[in-house]
Design a protein around this motif. Structure first.
Motif, PDB file in Angstrom:
ATOM      1  N   ALA A 278       0.917  -1.186  -0.106  1.00  0.00           N
ATOM      2  CA  ALA A 278      -0.111  -0.127  -0.089  1.00  0.00           C
ATOM      3  C   ALA A 278       0.927   1.252   0.119  1.00  0.00           C
ATOM      4  O   ALA A 278       0.561   2.166  -0.768  1.00  0.00           O
ATOM      5  CB  ALA A 278      -0.921   0.021   1.363  1.00  0.00           C
ATOM      6  N   TRP A 279       2.001   1.274   0.833  1.00  0.00           N
ATOM      7  CA  TRP A 279       2.998   2.340   0.887  1.00  0.00           C
ATOM      8  C   TRP A 279       3.512   2.369  -0.506  1.00  0.00           C
ATOM      9  O   TRP A 279       3.659   3.596  -0.907  1.00  0.00           O
ATOM     10  CB  TRP A 279       3.936   2.211   1.807  1.00  0.00           C
ATOM     11  CG  TRP A 279       4.890   3.294   1.895  1.00  0.00           C
ATOM     12  CD1 TRP A 279       5.030   4.525   2.532  1.00  0.00           C
ATOM     13  CD2 TRP A 279       6.167   3.437   1.306  1.00  0.00           C
ATOM     14  NE1 TRP A 279       5.945   5.133   2.483  1.00  0.00           N
ATOM     15  CE2 TRP A 279       6.874   4.570   1.440  1.00  0.00           C
ATOM     16  CE3 TRP A 279       6.771   2.392   0.526  1.00  0.00           C
ATOM     17  CZ2 TRP A 279       8.073   4.821   0.896  1.00  0.00           C
ATOM     18  CZ3 TRP A 279       8.139   2.632  -0.072  1.00  0.00           C
ATOM     19  CH2 TRP A 279       8.701   3.635   0.084  1.00  0.00           C
ATOM     20  N   GLY A 280       3.974   1.316  -0.846  1.00  0.00           N
ATOM     21  CA  GLY A 280       4.641   1.488  -2.272  1.00  0.00           C
ATOM     22  C   GLY A 280       3.702   1.886  -3.370  1.00  0.00           C
ATOM     23  O   GLY A 280       4.156   2.745  -4.354  1.00  0.00           O
ATOM     24  N   ALA A 281       2.462   1.578  -3.491  1.00  0.00           N
ATOM     25  CA  ALA A 281       1.614   1.879  -4.435  1.00  0.00           C
ATOM     26  C   ALA A 281       1.413   3.437  -4.545  1.00  0.00           C
ATOM     27  O   ALA A 281       1.044   4.089  -5.625  1.00  0.00           O
ATOM     28  CB  ALA A 281       0.353   1.382  -4.450  1.00  0.00           C
ATOM     29  N   ALA A 282       1.616   4.149  -3.063  1.00  0.00           N
ATOM     30  CA  ALA A 282       1.360   5.571  -3.173  1.00  0.00           C
ATOM     31  C   ALA A 282       2.712   6.487  -3.311  1.00  0.00           C
ATOM     32  O   ALA A 282       2.513   7.447  -3.609  1.00  0.00           O
ATOM     33  CB  ALA A 282       0.770   5.840  -1.733  1.00  0.00           C
ATOM     34  N   ASN A 283       3.908   5.795  -3.183  1.00  0.00           N
ATOM     35  CA  ASN A 283       5.003   6.786  -3.122  1.00  0.00           C
ATOM     36  C   ASN A 283       6.065   6.150  -4.118  1.00  0.00           C
ATOM     37  O   ASN A 283       7.058   6.940  -4.290  1.00  0.00           O
ATOM     38  CB  ASN A 283       5.703   6.355  -1.764  1.00  0.00           C
ATOM     39  CG  ASN A 283       4.739   7.172  -0.710  1.00  0.00           C
ATOM     40  OD1 ASN A 283       4.781   8.292  -0.875  1.00  0.00           O
ATOM     41  ND2 ASN A 283       4.054   6.166  -0.092  1.00  0.00           N
ATOM     42  N   LEU A 284       6.034   5.041  -4.885  1.00  0.00           N
ATOM     43  CA  LEU A 284       7.024   4.686  -5.911  1.00  0.00           C
ATOM     44  C   LEU A 284       6.407   4.947  -7.187  1.00  0.00           C
ATOM     45  O   LEU A 284       5.263   5.059  -7.462  1.00  0.00           O
ATOM     46  CB  LEU A 284       7.139   3.100  -6.056  1.00  0.00           C
ATOM     47  CG  LEU A 284       7.788   2.728  -4.494  1.00  0.00           C
ATOM     48  CD1 LEU A 284       8.153   1.024  -4.599  1.00  0.00           C
ATOM     49  CD2 LEU A 284       9.190   3.359  -4.447  1.00  0.00           C
ATOM     50  N   THR A 285       7.079   5.186  -8.145  1.00  0.00           N
ATOM     51  CA  THR A 285       6.912   5.681  -9.625  1.00  0.00           C
ATOM     52  C   THR A 285       6.166   4.567 -10.489  1.00  0.00           C
ATOM     53  O   THR A 285       6.709   3.289 -10.258  1.00  0.00           O
ATOM     54  CB  THR A 285       8.069   6.441 -10.184  1.00  0.00           C
ATOM     55  OG1 THR A 285       9.113   5.470 -10.659  1.00  0.00           O
ATOM     56  CG2 THR A 285       8.749   7.669  -9.348  1.00  0.00           C
ATOM     57  N   ALA A 286       5.687   4.971 -11.632  1.00  0.00           N
ATOM     58  CA  ALA A 286       5.480   3.750 -12.528  1.00  0.00           C
ATOM     59  C   ALA A 286       6.672   3.122 -13.096  1.00  0.00           C
ATOM     60  O   ALA A 286       6.642   1.757 -13.306  1.00  0.00           O
ATOM     61  CB  ALA A 286       4.509   4.613 -13.689  1.00  0.00           C
ATOM     62  N   ALA A 287       7.654   3.880 -13.252  1.00  0.00           N
ATOM     63  CA  ALA A 287       9.133   3.218 -13.768  1.00  0.00           C
ATOM     64  C   ALA A 287       9.584   2.484 -12.729  1.00  0.00           C
ATOM     65  O   ALA A 287       9.873   1.335 -12.969  1.00  0.00           O
ATOM     66  CB  ALA A 287      10.092   4.246 -13.878  1.00  0.00           C
TER      67      ALA A 287
ATOM     68  N   ALA B  66       2.610  -5.445 -10.287  1.00  0.00           N
ATOM     69  CA  ALA B  66       3.325  -4.547 -10.445  1.00  0.00           C
ATOM     70  C   ALA B  66       2.917  -3.680 -11.674  1.00  0.00           C
ATOM     71  O   ALA B  66       2.903  -2.350 -11.553  1.00  0.00           O
ATOM     72  CB  ALA B  66       4.678  -4.918 -10.542  1.00  0.00           C
ATOM     73  N   LEU B  67       2.553  -4.153 -12.642  1.00  0.00           N
ATOM     74  CA  LEU B  67       2.069  -3.464 -14.051  1.00  0.00           C
ATOM     75  C   LEU B  67       0.900  -2.657 -13.692  1.00  0.00           C
ATOM     76  O   LEU B  67       0.559  -1.635 -14.235  1.00  0.00           O
ATOM     77  CB  LEU B  67       1.958  -4.447 -15.271  1.00  0.00           C
ATOM     78  CG  LEU B  67       3.203  -5.022 -15.760  1.00  0.00           C
ATOM     79  CD1 LEU B  67       2.774  -6.016 -16.739  1.00  0.00           C
ATOM     80  CD2 LEU B  67       4.317  -4.150 -15.997  1.00  0.00           C
TER      81      LEU B  67
ATOM     82  N   ALA C 274       8.731  -5.370 -12.377  1.00  0.00           N
ATOM     83  CA  ALA C 274       7.957  -6.422 -13.285  1.00  0.00           C
ATOM     84  C   ALA C 274       8.779  -7.078 -14.034  1.00  0.00           C
ATOM     85  O   ALA C 274       8.821  -8.441 -14.438  1.00  0.00           O
ATOM     86  CB  ALA C 274       6.853  -5.610 -14.042  1.00  0.00           C
ATOM     87  N   ARG C 275      10.178  -6.387 -14.478  1.00  0.00           N
ATOM     88  CA  ARG C 275      11.009  -7.122 -15.574  1.00  0.00           C
ATOM     89  C   ARG C 275      12.041  -8.157 -14.854  1.00  0.00           C
ATOM     90  O   ARG C 275      12.693  -8.605 -15.515  1.00  0.00           O
ATOM     91  CB  ARG C 275      11.627  -6.043 -16.320  1.00  0.00           C
ATOM     92  CG  ARG C 275      10.739  -5.052 -17.166  1.00  0.00           C
ATOM     93  CD  ARG C 275      11.678  -4.545 -18.154  1.00  0.00           C
ATOM     94  NE  ARG C 275      12.474  -3.383 -17.340  1.00  0.00           N
ATOM     95  CZ  ARG C 275      11.857  -2.367 -17.537  1.00  0.00           C
ATOM     96  NH1 ARG C 275      10.816  -1.664 -17.671  1.00  0.00           N
ATOM     97  NH2 ARG C 275      12.612  -1.230 -16.737  1.00  0.00           N
ATOM     98  N   THR C 276      12.091  -7.928 -13.606  1.00  0.00           N
ATOM     99  CA  THR C 276      13.173  -8.614 -12.937  1.00  0.00           C
ATOM    100  C   THR C 276      12.958 -10.146 -12.651  1.00  0.00           C
ATOM    101  O   THR C 276      11.954 -10.595 -12.667  1.00  0.00           O
ATOM    102  CB  THR C 276      13.695  -7.999 -11.404  1.00  0.00           C
ATOM    103  OG1 THR C 276      12.456  -8.003 -10.714  1.00  0.00           O
ATOM    104  CG2 THR C 276      14.213  -6.554 -11.593  1.00  0.00           C
ATOM    105  N   ARG C 277      14.066 -10.909 -12.577  1.00  0.00           N
ATOM    106  CA  ARG C 277      13.793 -12.292 -12.378  1.00  0.00           C
ATOM    107  C   ARG C 277      13.194 -12.637 -11.154  1.00  0.00           C
ATOM    108  O   ARG C 277      13.291 -12.182  -9.995  1.00  0.00           O
ATOM    109  CB  ARG C 277      15.146 -13.304 -12.532  1.00  0.00           C
ATOM    110  CG  ARG C 277      15.718 -13.160 -14.070  1.00  0.00           C
ATOM    111  CD  ARG C 277      17.080 -13.742 -14.285  1.00  0.00           C
ATOM    112  NE  ARG C 277      17.738 -13.824 -15.476  1.00  0.00           N
ATOM    113  CZ  ARG C 277      18.937 -14.453 -15.738  1.00  0.00           C
ATOM    114  NH1 ARG C 277      19.216 -15.196 -14.827  1.00  0.00           N
ATOM    115  NH2 ARG C 277      19.262 -14.659 -16.944  1.00  0.00           N
ATOM    116  N   GLY C 278      12.527 -13.876 -11.357  1.00  0.00           N
ATOM    117  CA  GLY C 278      12.052 -14.428 -10.164  1.00  0.00           C
ATOM    118  C   GLY C 278      10.611 -13.923  -9.688  1.00  0.00           C
ATOM    119  O   GLY C 278       9.915 -14.483  -8.415  1.00  0.00           O
TER     120      GLY C 278
END
Length: 239
Positions: free
Chosen positions: A197-206, A225-226, A212-216
């Motif tokens: 919830a915190w990340g959804a509000a404070n991290l960027t789309a990039a 993530a997308l 989403a592109r990282t392994r695992g």
């Protein structure tokens, strides 16, 4: 548009609009003392005040705001404080609303153990998506966009309450402007609802697209993530 007309359109009080105008430092007062809002002023005020929750029979405006906040956190939230921040109300008010909504069969509160360096037991607050009443209300609640409460501390770094999710991470990797993609990936991996919830509000789309592109990352978490990335892109788009 006059300040009074804007207050009526937003469904709020004129004093609340005037306080927001003063807080934002908008130069809207004319020589005759009246306030005239330009299109840009209206956009900034909408961003500051949020939209008034729709009226729903049997629910208070606060309960609607809490439901709208939980609807945007499909994995749930781990504290009444976090629900309060997302719904734009005080923690005490949020706690009362959660208790009421739980009694109405719209919200569930369950104990859950989360892995975060050590096992941590939390109360997970979620919508009861199987509730027949929620299924009737979902479309209406989807239109509500509560304004999150402003935090007193900067969110350019992972807040102390979430540091346990990064137990083996150097402090230099806890700043969103330096390591946003890494932070997003860790939040996806740990799957702590409050952290997401915190990340959804404070991290960027990039940041979310990088994660989403990282392994695992499983397909389900990649999709999450997308989805966060798409939401941030819409929120950051100019009005």
């Amino acid at each position: 548009m006059s300040a009074a007309a804007f207050a009526r359109e937003l469904g709020t009080s004129l004093p609340r609009v005037v306080r927001a105008i003063e807080r934002l430092g908008l130069e809207v007062r004319q020589d005759n003392g009246r306030m005239a809002l330009r299109t840009t002023d209206v956009g900034r005020l909408r961003e500051e005040l949020g939209d008034t929750p729709p009226r729903v029979p049997g629910l208070t405006p606060t309960e609607v705001a809490v439901l709208a906040a939980l609807a945007r956190a499909p994995l749930g939230l781990t504290s009444a404080r976090t629900v309060a921040e997302r719904a734009g109300v005080s923690p005490t008010t949020a706690s009362r609303a959660i208790k009421s909504l739980r009694g109405q069969g719209l919200v569930t509160v369950a104990q859950r153990t989360l892995p975060a360096g050590r096992a941590r037991t939390v109360e997970l607050i979620r919508l009861d998506y199987g509730s027949p009443r929620w299924q009737r209300l979902a479309d209406t609640i989807a239109g509500a966009r509560p304004r999150p409460r402003r935090r007193r501390t900067s969110d350019r770094s992972v807040p102390p309450r979430l540091r346990h999710l990064f137990w083996n991470t150097a402090s230099s990797q806890l700043h969103t402007d330096r390591a946003g993609g890494y932070i997003a990936r860790r939040l996806l991996t740990v799957a702590d609802p409050e952290g997401l919830a915190w990340g959804a509000a404070n991290l960027t789309a990039a940041d979310w697209r990088h994660a989403a592109r990282t392994r695992g990352i499983t397909p389900r978490r990649r999709a999450l993530a997308l989805n966060y990335a798409a939401t941030r892109s819409r929120d950051d788009a100019p009005n």
